[in-house]
Enzyme design. Structure first.
Site, PDB file in Angstrom:
ATOM      1  N   HIS A  31      12.768   9.440  12.061  1.00 16.22           N
ATOM      2  CA  HIS A  31      11.249   9.082  12.047  1.00 16.22           C
ATOM      3  C   HIS A  31      10.448   9.097  13.329  1.00 16.22           C
ATOM      4  O   HIS A  31       9.325   9.392  13.026  1.00 16.22           O
ATOM      5  CB  HIS A  31      11.530   7.416  11.532  1.00 16.22           C
ATOM      6  N   ASN A  37      35.977  30.535  23.175  1.00 14.95           N
ATOM      7  CA  ASN A  37      37.147  31.198  23.353  1.00 14.95           C
ATOM      8  C   ASN A  37      38.565  30.393  23.084  1.00 14.95           C
ATOM      9  O   ASN A  37      39.262  31.082  22.436  1.00 14.95           O
ATOM     10  CB  ASN A  37      37.237  31.242  24.856  1.00 14.95           C
ATOM     11  N   GLU A  63      13.611  12.608   6.452  1.00 14.43           N
ATOM     12  CA  GLU A  63      13.585  11.323   6.273  1.00 14.43           C
ATOM     13  C   GLU A  63      13.570  10.801   4.752  1.00 14.43           C
ATOM     14  O   GLU A  63      14.159   9.565   4.488  1.00 14.43           O
ATOM     15  CB  GLU A  63      12.110  10.740   6.803  1.00 14.43           C
TER      16      GLU A  63
END
Lengths: 716, 120
Positions: A46, A448, A68
């Protein structure tokens, strides 16, 4: 509005909201019942929306708005979001992130992606709230004339008796009116304050659902026939363009009157929704009190409209819940936002003061006792000031760590591996300039570990390990260094395999291979052009990985080491200075010029006899405990003076960077000193071999040697 | 009378933009609060002629803050600053005593108009 100047602030704050958003969603994924997280996430979206809108970032605003809306019902009704729903939210958050990276423009592709996601969200929502929307499809046609129930007619009749004349109030909103329904509410509230609303076209319900363009008419009985007052009051409401009040002819009443059964229901609904929207409005009652039987009418309406009311009930309930939720979450942060440039300036100024302090101590010493004590005080204050200024630049490493849980989660999904990431020490503070540059190497190490470290679940089970792998990411202070470790409980690194591969690639000789210890062999992964992975994935394993990590850590005046146990774990340990602004250096003299060498690249200082220095193809070298190290005269390496080799004995500083060792021949070792790095300024920035300059206590300027730069220079 | 205003919003960004708009309209921003609680405290201290109030804020939301301000000073002029889609909350804020509202993102002329109407 010209919001460009706020773009930086916007980005900084948006970044924080995105972090909050991701964190909340991760927690929500773990525990979908935790509605606090949903509310917090909702608030973040918001706020973002509001900010983006003000900046004029249309695409960002659209996404935030859509997201929203999507989240709203889950929040309001405390529905437990399904994993699919959370996935959709995550996807939207990603698009939001992308859009934030180039907020000012959005490509057609971006739009399409968003639209696609929107339709998926819509679908998912439709299935979620199919039941609740089922009832709402009745009121479709927009009325063109007033529909008056028995009660309305009664009110009108009584108004006539009081000689109050009904009138037609025609209200026009501006074209660009926002939140029409609330403006409607304000208009009706104003009307009810000085008269009686009978009916409207469209109906009040339709108006509140915004099923109208920009104008509407109200059949209205103004108190004491005071139409001017009404007009003025409504005009005062923002976004009202025009109000006309005209007399209303009573004969219209008879035309719509007979349809009692159906229409009374409708108008009653109109009355009802008004009361619901405004339960505490005292003006609602005052006109009605004038007639006794109207009240009774109101009661019957309420009964007739019962189902509708229950449908609306959860909404008002949710509002109060939201209120309490807000009070619980998020602690007050007493923070001030400052541009980093200002902090840098401050630190710089403090640095100058430190230098001046040293000078003034030297000059003023023993001159006058009072002066001495004052200088002492000044010294203490400046030291404190320096500490405080340095602290200002410190930020918790959480700023970098915070995004990793999300990353690992996504990788798990994508690759079908199960990996749990444990983070500790995220509150450890580091200079912000270091933090900003830590992200890439850490991402690399984590990926990795995920890709090459942790074995696939089946393989792990076969080995008798838990199917779920773990990666520990830790940070802590150790002296004036920060130690960051990335440790996985995967397959480990096979030193022999690394060694063989290095021989194949010509990085080391067969002989070296047989001589090197296991630890040294494993460390070969930091050499450029090295990769042990058989298959290349899109996250890591392109063979540029580990040396890039080492280079970026060394650029931060840090070190990185690897240790591994086959089949058990691999650990990368990085040591970084707390700040880049102040470093510990060794001051040396070469050709009568002082230089500062950062201590973390210095392996040892040796005193060499001329006879120990040999030459290979004309280049001086030294055989130090079996290792052949090239030697350079520091000043000539920097290109100042080609001072030949010393006559008899000389001091040599053995340094190591980017995996190479070298010895710098210097005239004299002065000693260790903490210095404040200053940039060389625009003109000579990026000079190879020089990391910066500093001003010493006596006011003289000294260059700081960039050993990594020098050595790669020497190689070419 | 000088036109003083208190800006209450939890994002520094909104406070800044609002401040600049209000100043362009001849208001003097005398205080900025980052949540409702702070807003109420500042109101009591500064008694500004206008308050702009965000709704969704930590600690104390805008509606509660409006209620507290109105009970302290029934003549207070509070303008709600709301984002789209907060209909029911805006209505609640109006019931709590807010005089008007503007919707984010706002245009400078909208603010100017709302201010003019409030003053009129």
């Amino acid at each position: 509005m010209d919001a460009r100047q706020y773009a930086e602030l916007f980005q900084a704050e948006a970044g924080e909201y995105m972090q909050v958003l991701n964190q909340c969603l991760l927690k929500l994924e773990e525990n979908p019942r935790d509605s606090e997280q949903l509310k917090e996430a909702f608030r973040a979206v918001h706020s973002l929306k509001g900010m983006a809108g003000t900046m004029g970032y249309q695409h960002v605003t659209n996404i935030a708005h859509g997201l929203e809306n999507f989240m709203e019902d889950f929040k309001t009704f405390e529905w437990e979001p399904s994993p699919e729903v959370i996935d959709l939210i995550f996807e939207a958050v990603d698009l939001l992130q992308e859009s934030l990276e180039h907020p000012e423009e959005s490509s057609h592709e971006d739009q399409q992606k968003w639209e696609k996601l929107m339709s998926e969200m819509k679908k998912s929502r439709e299935s979620e709230d199919a039941e609740t929307t089922a009832e709402q499809d009745e009121s479709e046609q927009v009325g063109t004339s007033f529909q008056l129930g028995v009660m309305d007619q009664e009110i009108l009749r009584q108004a006539y008796e009081r000689e109050e004349h009904p009138c037609l109030v025609h209200v026009f909103f501006k074209e660009d009116v926002l939140m029409k329904s609330v403006r409607i509410y304000m208009v009706f509230k104003a009307l009810e304050e000085c008269g009686e609303v009978i009916a409207s076209v469209p109906t009040q319900q339709e108006l509140e659902e915004e099923q109208f363009d920009t104008d509407f008419q109200v059949l209205y009985v103004p108190q004491n026939n005071n139409t001017a007052d009404v007009q003025e009051k409504i005009m005062q409401i923002t976004d009202v363009e025009k109000v006309t009040v005209s007399p209303w002819e009573a004969h219209d009443l008879l035309e719509t009157g007979p349809e009692e059964d159906t229409s009374s229901g409708k108008t009653a609904g109109l009355e009802e929704s008004k009361q619901m929207a405004d339960p505490a409005c005292p003006n609602e009652e005052s006109p009605q009190e004038k007639t006794g039987d109207v009240k009774e009418g109101a009661v019957t309406q309420q009964i007739a409209e019962e189902p509708q009311q229950t449908e609306n009930a959860p909404k008002s309930q949710s509002v109060s819940e939201e209120e309490t939720g807000q009070q619980v979450t998020r602690a007050v942060d007493k923070m001030v936002r400052v541009e980093t440039q200002k902090l840098d300036d401050l630190v710089n100024l403090v640095g100058e003061m430190v230098v001046a302090r040293t000078r003034i101590t030297e000059i003023g010493h023993g001159f006058n006792e009072e002066l001495d004590t004052t200088i002492d005080q000044l010294k203490r204050s400046i030291s404190n000031l320096q500490d405080t200024a340095m602290e200002l630049r410190m930020v918790p490493i959480d700023q970098v760590f915070g995004r990793f849980p999300r990353m690992v989660r996504d990788l798990c999904r994508e690759k079908g591996k199960k990996v749990q990431l444990y983070i500790s020490g995220e509150e450890t503070e580091l200079d912000r300039s270091i933090i900003n540059r830590l992200s890439d190497p850490l991402v690399h190490l984590l990926r990795n570990a995920f890709d090459h470290g942790i074995e696939p679940p089946e393989e792990r089970v076969k080995k008798g390990k838990r199917a779920e792998g773990t990666i520990h990411l830790k940070a802590c202070h150790e002296g004036n260094q920060v130690v960051i470790t990335v440790e996985d409980d995967g397959g480990g690194i096979d030193p022999k395999k690394v060694g063989r591969s290095a021989v194949q690639k010509g990085l080391i000789s067969e002989e070296e291979f047989s001589q090197l210890s296991d630890d040294d062999l494993v460390s070969l992964i930091f050499f450029s052009g090295f990769s042990t992975s058989d298959q290349v994935t899109d996250v890591s394993g392109r063979g540029v990985g580990m040396d890039a990590v080492r280079n970026s850590i060394e650029a931060l005046h840090g070190t990185v080491e690897v240790s591994s146990e086959i089949g058990v774990m691999t650990r990368f340990e990085m040591r970084l200075p707390l700040t880049l602004a102040i470093i510990t250096t060794l001051l040396v003299k070469s050709s009568n010029q002082l230089y500062a060498i950062p201590v973390e690249v210095i392996r040892e200082n040796v005193y060499l006899d001329r006879r120990e220095i040999k030459t290979i193809r004309g280049n001086p070298v030294v055989n130090l405990r079996g290792e052949v190290i090239p030697l350079f005269t520091l000043s000539s390496l920097l290109g100042f003076e080609s001072g030949g080799l010393p006559e008899d004995e000389c001091s040599v500083v053995i340094v190591e960077a980017t995996g190479r060792r070298a010895g710098f021949i210097v005239d004299d070792l002065i000693g260790q000193q903490e210095i404040m790095i200053k940039s060389l300024g625009e003109l000579i920035r990026g000079l190879k071999g020089i990391a910066g300059a500093t001003v010493l206590g006596d006011g003289s300027v000294t260059l700081i040697i960039d050993v990594a730069g020098l050595l790669s220079e020497g190689r070419d | 009378m000088s036109k003083t205003v208190l800006v209450v919003d939890d994002t520094a960004f909104m406070r800044m933009t609002l401040k600049s708009m209000l100043e362009k309209n001849g208001y003097e921003v005398v205080g900025e609060g980052e949540d409702g609680q702070k807003g109420v405290e500042l109101y009591k201290e500064l008694k500004p002629s206008l308050v702009t109030m965000d709704i969704t804020m930590p600690n104390m939301d805008g509606i509660t803050a409006i209620k507290e301000i109105m009970s302290f000073d029934p003549g207070a002029t509070v303008m709600v600053v709301s984002a789209m889609g907060q209909k029911s909350l805006v209505i609640e804020a109006l019931n709590a005593g807010a005089k008007d509202f503007v919707v984010k993102p706002f245009q400078p002329d909208r603010i100017a108009e709302a201010l003019a109407k409030l003053e009129g």
